[in-house]
Design a protein around this motif. Structure first.
Motif, PDB file in Angstrom:
ATOM      1  N   ILE A   1      15.827  40.753 -30.236  1.00 18.46           N
ATOM      2  CA  ILE A   1      14.347  41.251 -30.577  1.00 18.46           C
ATOM      3  C   ILE A   1      14.333  42.697 -30.583  1.00 18.46           C
ATOM      4  O   ILE A   1      14.857  43.433 -29.301  1.00 18.46           O
ATOM      5  CB  ILE A   1      13.374  40.711 -29.444  1.00 18.46           C
ATOM      6  CG1 ILE A   1      13.260  39.179 -29.696  1.00 18.46           C
ATOM      7  CG2 ILE A   1      11.946  41.252 -29.730  1.00 18.46           C
ATOM      8  CD1 ILE A   1      12.292  38.691 -28.409  1.00 18.46           C
TER       9      ILE A   1
ATOM     10  N   ALA B   1       5.750  40.699 -30.127  1.00 19.03           N
ATOM     11  CA  ALA B   1       7.062  40.357 -30.657  1.00 19.03           C
ATOM     12  C   ALA B   1       7.638  39.203 -30.101  1.00 19.03           C
ATOM     13  O   ALA B   1       8.049  38.305 -30.548  1.00 19.03           O
ATOM     14  CB  ALA B   1       8.073  41.655 -30.592  1.00 19.03           C
TER      15      ALA B   1
ATOM     16  N   PHE C   1       8.351  35.691 -31.382  1.00 19.00           N
ATOM     17  CA  PHE C   1       9.611  34.929 -31.135  1.00 19.00           C
ATOM     18  C   PHE C   1       9.497  33.633 -30.648  1.00 19.00           C
ATOM     19  O   PHE C   1      10.420  32.706 -31.145  1.00 19.00           O
ATOM     20  CB  PHE C   1      10.696  35.860 -30.555  1.00 19.00           C
ATOM     21  CG  PHE C   1      12.111  35.376 -30.119  1.00 19.00           C
ATOM     22  CD1 PHE C   1      12.856  34.994 -31.065  1.00 19.00           C
ATOM     23  CD2 PHE C   1      12.191  34.753 -28.788  1.00 19.00           C
ATOM     24  CE1 PHE C   1      14.077  34.527 -30.446  1.00 19.00           C
ATOM     25  CE2 PHE C   1      13.102  33.846 -28.520  1.00 19.00           C
ATOM     26  CZ  PHE C   1      14.188  33.887 -29.303  1.00 19.00           C
TER      27      PHE C   1
END
Length: 398
Positions: A289, A320, A324
């Motif tokens: 990430i 994020a 994910f």
């Protein structure tokens, strides 16, 4: 062919020194020139070569405080005599490309980064320096920039470690660069049989790596985060961290490999010239990430080997991580590992050798017989095109 490898300083083993090791494999008889050399802290592969340090080596404490000697580095570098070498390969991040080769030598520069502390990271370094350095930098930085730009003319061919660095070479030096990502020992990493429940940050704990974003975001989310590395921001990061954030400091390589292989994902919130650790994570089969900037744009395939986020902030990273986790099951270990193989040592050496050989061939003078043919045949001579600028202001400006 006599070969000289020029590296800014040899006082540790990081990404730049791994490139030097690859060059040592390619040219086992090469001599190595550097500003400061600490043989106790470099690999045996480098120690097997003849290493010639500059006069900075004689200054007491230079091996530890070499960065404070920045004003002397151009003088020290130019004092190194490489005039007797046919091929000079400079490994540039601090001053290295400013070496003065002989007129017939081929000089190829592998650029990890233009000198950060006088270009795009100037204000960061100055803000975090001690008082004497903060006061001195505005006086010495303009001269260092001018020297850095003019010495780019001593390079026959630039090779950049990422598109990000190639863009900066174009911006500051007005030169084009071939992009070749640095070598990563991908075969030393392997996936784990069982995954843990932690995310991982690994690297030097300095401001521009933005580890603070990860610590704040994961403290707020309550997710487990393991931080590997040391640096000047360690105490500050520990103060802001919640009980779910663990700091391991500097760890042995075996432990780093294990933590990479078992993490849910590597978190990479800063902007790097390339970024070795994300490739090491992918070689371990784990996704990354990362903030969508710098060298990770060369190494990560979005939604296949990792996930990129645009807003470099706590909120951007939290979003994020949640994205994910919503797609975590779609990442395939073997596909990620296969992608990492393109950054291997073998690929780097093969491509770098081809670049160097092409540049040597390009600079090789024509045989006398062929030169005479070209001289006597106008059709074979290079043609110069005349370009008319329609705007007289543009003509004057040009």
């Amino acid at each position: 062919m006599r070969v000289a490898i020029v590296h800014y300083w040899l006082v540790s083993m990081r990404g730049g020194e791994k490139v030097v090791e690859a060059l040592c494999d390619m040219y086992p008889e090469a001599d190595i020139f550097t500003l400061v050399y600490d043989e106790r802290r470099v690999s045996e592969k480098i120690r097997r070569h003849r290493v010639i340090p500059s006069f900075l080596q004689k200054i007491p404490g230079a091996k530890r405080r070499y960065q404070s000697l920045l004003p002397l580095m151009p003088f020290a570098l130019e004092s190194l005599d490489v005039s007797g070498y046919d091929l000079v390969i400079s490994s540039e991040s601090g001053p290295a490309k400013g070496i003065t080769p002989g007129p017939q030598a081929t000089h190829v520069c592998y650029c990890h980064s233009p000198m950060r502390y006088v270009w795009d990271h100037y204000h960061f370094y100055r803000a975090n320096a001690g008082l004497p350095t903060r006061m001195l930098m505005p006086w010495i930085a303009p001269a260092l920039r001018a020297w850095d730009v003019t010495t780019a003319a001593r390079v026959d061919a630039f090779v950049a470690n990422s598109r990000h660095v190639a863009d900066r070479i174009g911006k500051y030096y007005r030169r084009r660069a071939t992009v070749l990502n640095p070598p990563v020992s991908v075969d030393e990493f392997a996936p784990a049989t069982e995954l843990g429940d932690h995310y991982l940050v690994a690297g030097q704990l300095v401001g521009y790596k933005r580890v603070d974003l990860a610590v704040r975001a994961f403290t707020r989310m309550g997710r487990k985060l393991v931080v590997i590395g040391e640096g000047p921001e360690m105490a500050m990061l520990k103060r802001m961290a919640g009980p779910n954030v663990t700091f391991l400091g500097r760890t042995p390589f075996a432990q780093l490999k294990e933590m990479l292989a078992r993490c849910r994902a590597l978190v990479f919130p800063g902007t790097e010239d390339f970024g070795i650790v994300p490739v090491e994570a992918m070689a371990s089969g784990r996704p990354v990430i990362a903030h969508a900037s710098g060298g990770v744009l060369d190494s990560i395939v979005p939604d296949q080997t990792g996930l990129l986020f645009d807003e470099q902030s706590e909120a951007g990273l939290i979003d994020a991580v949640r994205r994910f986790e919503a797609m975590e099951g779609s990442f395939r270990t073997e596909k990620i590992r296969q992608h990492a193989q393109q950054f291997s040592d073998a690929h780097f050496k093969q491509r770098m050798r081809q670049i160097i050989e092409d540049e040597i061939a390009r600079r090789k003078p024509l045989p006398v017989s062929l030169s005479r043919v070209v001289r006597n045949q106008p059709s074979l001579r290079p043609r110069v095109a005349r370009v008319e600028l329609p705007d007289p202001h543009l003509r004057n400006g040009a």
